[in-house]
Design an enzyme around this catalytic site. Sequence first.
Site, PDB file in Angstrom:
ATOM      1  N   HIS A 250       0.872  -1.189   0.000  1.00  0.00           N
ATOM      2  CA  HIS A 250       0.000   0.000   0.000  1.00  0.00           C
ATOM      3  C   HIS A 250       0.905   1.234   0.000  1.00  0.00           C
ATOM      4  CE1 HIS A 250      -3.494   2.395   0.549  1.00  0.00           C
ATOM      5  NE2 HIS A 250      -3.842   2.094   1.773  1.00  0.00           N
ATOM      6  N   HIS A 289      -2.373  -2.491  -9.711  1.00  0.00           N
ATOM      7  CA  HIS A 289      -3.388  -1.847  -8.866  1.00  0.00           C
ATOM      8  C   HIS A 289      -4.632  -2.730  -8.847  1.00  0.00           C
ATOM      9  CE1 HIS A 289      -6.054   1.207  -7.173  1.00  0.00           C
ATOM     10  NE2 HIS A 289      -4.942   1.819  -6.792  1.00  0.00           N
ATOM     11  N   ASP A 345       2.567   5.380  -6.734  1.00  0.00           N
ATOM     12  CA  ASP A 345       3.808   5.292  -5.954  1.00  0.00           C
ATOM     13  C   ASP A 345       5.051   5.192  -6.821  1.00  0.00           C
ATOM     14  OD1 ASP A 345       1.879   3.299  -3.727  1.00  0.00           O
ATOM     15  OD2 ASP A 345       2.500   5.379  -3.467  1.00  0.00           O
TER      16      ASP A 345
END
Length: 413
Positions: A250, A289, A345
């Site tokens: 995460h 994702h 990210d």
Amino acid sequence: TLGLMSYDPGYMNTAVCTSRITFIDGEKGILRYRGYPIEQLASKSSFMETAFLLLYGELPSEAQLKHFCARVYHHQTALHADIVALLQTIRHDAHCMTSVISALAAMSALHPEANPALEGQGVYSSRKTRESQMFTLLGAFPTLAAHVLLRRSGSSVPCLPAPSLATLLDPARPRAYVEHFLVLLGLGKARPGEEGPDPRVVRALDAILLAHADHELNCSTAAVRHLTSSGVDVYTAVAGATGALYGPLHGGATEAVLRMLQQIGTEERIPAFLEAVKAKEAKLMGFGHRVYKNYDPRAVLVREVAYEVFQVYGADPLIHVATALETAARSDDYFVSRKLYPNIDFYSGLVYKAIGFPLDFFPVLFTMGRMAGWLAHWEELLMGPEEEKKIVRPRQIYLGPAERAFLPIEARG
Ligand code: SDX
């Protein structure tokens, strides 16, 4: 057959709540906060204005925004002496996320009005009380996070703004929230010795916080709703959510990506790394994702922000490794067939590194942005329909042994 049932693993992805805050279309790469496309907010709004939008559902008037920023800024500029004292007791080399989780949990003890275990009103307090708690968390978090870093650099007292900067830090300025945070840390300057952060760096970090502000029912936001549904106070709920965000699958991915890029080191070593990924010996961090199966619109925004920050500090050589890695993966059927594309990210760590944050602080910056979304979901749950306030209690699919009689130890062979 021990009564095994056949079941669809997709069952685990069923919706668990309704919300009016954020809309995502994973196939089309769409992300909207309260109906506004993330691309428009990122180019025209600020993190504070977007936080207001997430919390109240509408863009603020000028007066509303000024009042909101002043209320948050009051908590941002407070000293939080009790929490800072607690932070002094934590090893200075502890991961920054463990320190901020401790600080958030400790806030519960310092705010008995919010804590049901201390006979406080808990989450069922008035909206006015809850609003005060939201301002406290939005304002206190960056300052407490700054203290965590300052402690590591050995200075316990924040480098409070020089008098001349105090005028700069007028809460009514659209990005004073980020300016204050950077000034506390002495970061964001284009060159050492300059008085304040470079406006391009302020804008870049503000845009990144905005891009991280909310994302529907991700792991950590689900944690906020789970914890809140049990009646616990908001400080404990966001401390738990921060624990969820810490994980490398995460929010911790933002740190893991940088470590991966540093480990790869050069473009020449990309093919060998991708072979290791295909052999399941490594993960391509910052890729994939659960919802986006084409591209994460935020990854595009963050990559643009990275190039803006590179105009101030010069391009990090690792950006070439990152873009070459993205190009190689996008043309490799292993990743294309599994619908693996860069997520938010993948590039964010390069921005944080350019500004001067240490790697284990990267997830703290993710938390800083996501605090707005967590609080919006917390408030939505508490203001929502009674049936959605029930304690979250997912059921399992039992795959264990059917009923059987106890066996005395001597008969067990
Ligand atoms: C965030 O939910 C949100 O909205 C999260 C977030 C937010 O804003 O809150 O967007 C923020 O957390 C983004 C994700 C950051 N995490 C990472 O970058 C870590 C690397 N990514 C993976 O671990 C993974 O992609 C997940 C966890 C993000 C998503 O996992 P899924 O959708 O459950 O994918 P999966 O495990 O079902 O994988 C499907 C296939 C598998 O291969 P096969 O078994 O079919 O052979 O794809 C492979 C996986 O092994 N795979 C990867 C991979 N991600 C999935 N292989 C290599 N590298 C990866 N990153």
